[in-house]
Design an enzyme around this catalytic site. Sequence first.
Site, PDB file in Angstrom:
ATOM      1  CG  HIS A   1       5.184  -0.296   1.783  1.00  0.00           C
ATOM      2  ND1 HIS A   1       5.030   0.860   2.515  1.00  0.00           N
ATOM      3  CD2 HIS A   1       5.779   0.068   0.621  1.00  0.00           C
ATOM      4  CE1 HIS A   1       5.508   1.891   1.826  1.00  0.00           C
ATOM      5  NE2 HIS A   1       5.962   1.426   0.673  1.00  0.00           N
ATOM      6  N   PRO A   2       3.568  -4.963   1.105  1.00  0.00           N
ATOM      7  CG  PRO A   2       3.128  -6.444  -0.660  1.00  0.00           C
ATOM      8  CD  PRO A   2       3.417  -5.004  -0.364  1.00  0.00           C
TER       9      PRO A   2
END
Length: 536
Positions: free
Chosen positions: A473-474
Site C-alpha cells: 500500500h505505498p
Amino acid sequence: MQGEAYDFIVTGAGSAGCAVAGRLSEDGRYRVLLLEAGPKDSYPWIHIPLGYHKTFNNPRVNWMFDSEPEPELNNRIMYQPRGKVLGGTSSINGMVYMRGNAADYDEWRQRGCEGWDYDSVLPYFKRAEDQERGPDEFHGVGGPLKVSDHRWQPTLAKAMHEAAQQAGIPANPDFNGRTQEGVGFYQTTINRARRWSSARAYLRDAKKRKNLTIATSAHATRVLIENGRAVGVEYRTPDGLQTARANREVIVSGGVYGSPQLLMLSGVGPAEHLNKHGIAVIKDMPGVGSNLHDHFNTYVAYKCAQPVTMNDLVNSLPRRILAGMQYAFGRTGPLASMGLYVGALVRSDRRLERPDLQINMFAWAIKERNRHGVVAQPFSAFGLSPVHLRPDGRGTVRLKSADPLAAPEIRFNFLKSANDWNAMIQGLRICRDIGKQAALKPFVVDEISPGADVTDEAGLRAHIRANGVSNLHPVGTCRMGRAVDDVVDPQLRVYGIERLRVADASIMPSIVAGNTNAPCIMIGEKCADLVRQAAQ
C-alpha cells in the site's frame, strides 16, 4: 511541438487515472487522452476474483518492481507488484473495499490540505460507489464502482470472526461506517463474482465516447514543459516515440512509483539527483520522490485440522476441478472470492485514540512470497496477519538511470522506530490470542509460524526481520500540502509548474488506516472535479 492536440492528457490508467479520464470525458465537452503503458485488461485471470494469484508475478500485467535491500529486515528485498494494465493495480489487487479512518482525512486538513477533511471527501466516496447494501449516510448507490459482500463465506471464516469476538474484539458490520474499530467481514470490489476494477468501473462505457482516446502500450516518458507550463506528453509505443499536446492540463497518475519517476524524467525533482543523471533541471523540488511509506505486515500461521483452506485447493487437482465447476456454473465457490474474508481493526495500545493495526485473517498460509510467486504450504493451513497502519519509517523513490523504461530505485526504511517495532510485536500477540480461542479449536493443530516456542521479544523480532513484508500500500511520494518540501497543493497542482497536476496514492500526506484502492479512486473523483472547476 508536433502531435495531436487534446484538452487533457492523463498519464496512467490506474485506480485514480481511470476515474479522472472517465469523469473528464463524460459530458463530451473536452477531448481526453488516457495513456497506459500496459495492455488492455483482456487477460482472463484478471476478472476471476481468486485469479489475482495468477497476476502477482506476471510481467504481462505487472511492473514487478523490487525495493533496495532493507537494513532492518536482514537486507531482504521487498517485491513490489504494481499493475501494468488498464485498471492499474486495481486489476491485480486483493479487492478489499476499505476507506481508512475518518480522522486520517481530518489530519490531512490539519496539515494544510483544505477540502480533504473527512466531511469533504465523503461525498466523493459515495459518488463513486454502488453499494450492494443500499444507501445511507456513509454509502452511495448508482456510482460506477460496485461494492459487495462475499458470495461465499466458508466455515473457517465464520470461526475466525467468532474467535476475534471471543478475544474481546467487538463485532463491526461496516468498517466504512460510523466506526472503524472491531471485527467484521470485508466488503469487496466484486460484482457477480467478477472483479470490478477502476477500468471496469470508469472505462467500460466511456471507451465508446468519441472524445476519449485510450492508448494502451503507451508508456509516458516525459511531460513536456515550456516556460514553466505543461504543454504535452512524450510517450513510447510499439511504433516509436510520439507526442501529444495538452491545450489545458496534464494529469500525472502513474502511481506512487511512476508519478515521481515521470516528474524527475521531466526535470522536476531534486536538482542534485537530476544532475547526476544528466537531466536538465526545470524545477528543483526535493520533495519529489520523498515521503515514501507503506503499511507493514507479518504472519502467524496455523496447521489446520480440516481440509477447508485455500492450501487444500492449491494442493489438490480434484478440488481445483470442483472449484472451477462451481465458478463456471454457479459463480460461487472459492474462485468467486479472494480468500480474505475477515478482518479486525484494533489498537496496539489502549491509550491510542483509534486503530493502528489491521488483522487480516487468511484462508491460507504460505511458505514464501516474492517476485517468483507465492508458494503455499503443502498441507492444510491458514494465517492471521497483523498490519501496522501508522508506520514512522519514510523512504524514497529515485531514478536508477535517465532511461525512462528502467525501474526506479525504491527504499522504504521499514521498522526505523520503537513505535513500529512495538506495534508489530503487539500485533503478533493479538493474532495469537485470536488463534487460541474456542471457535478456532476445531481447526488448529499447532502454530507453524513463528512457532509456539517463540515467545520472548527477541524471538518475535527475529521472526519479523525474517518474514515481515511490505503490505503493498505505498503512498506519499508527491506529497500534498503547504510545506516547502510538498509537491502539490490542495488542488493537486504541482508547485511552480502551471497546468500540471498529480492524482494518485503519491499525493497522500500520510497513509490511511486501511487498504488504499478506494481512497485512490476517491482522489481521482475529486481531481476530476477540481480540473473541471478550473476549466470553467
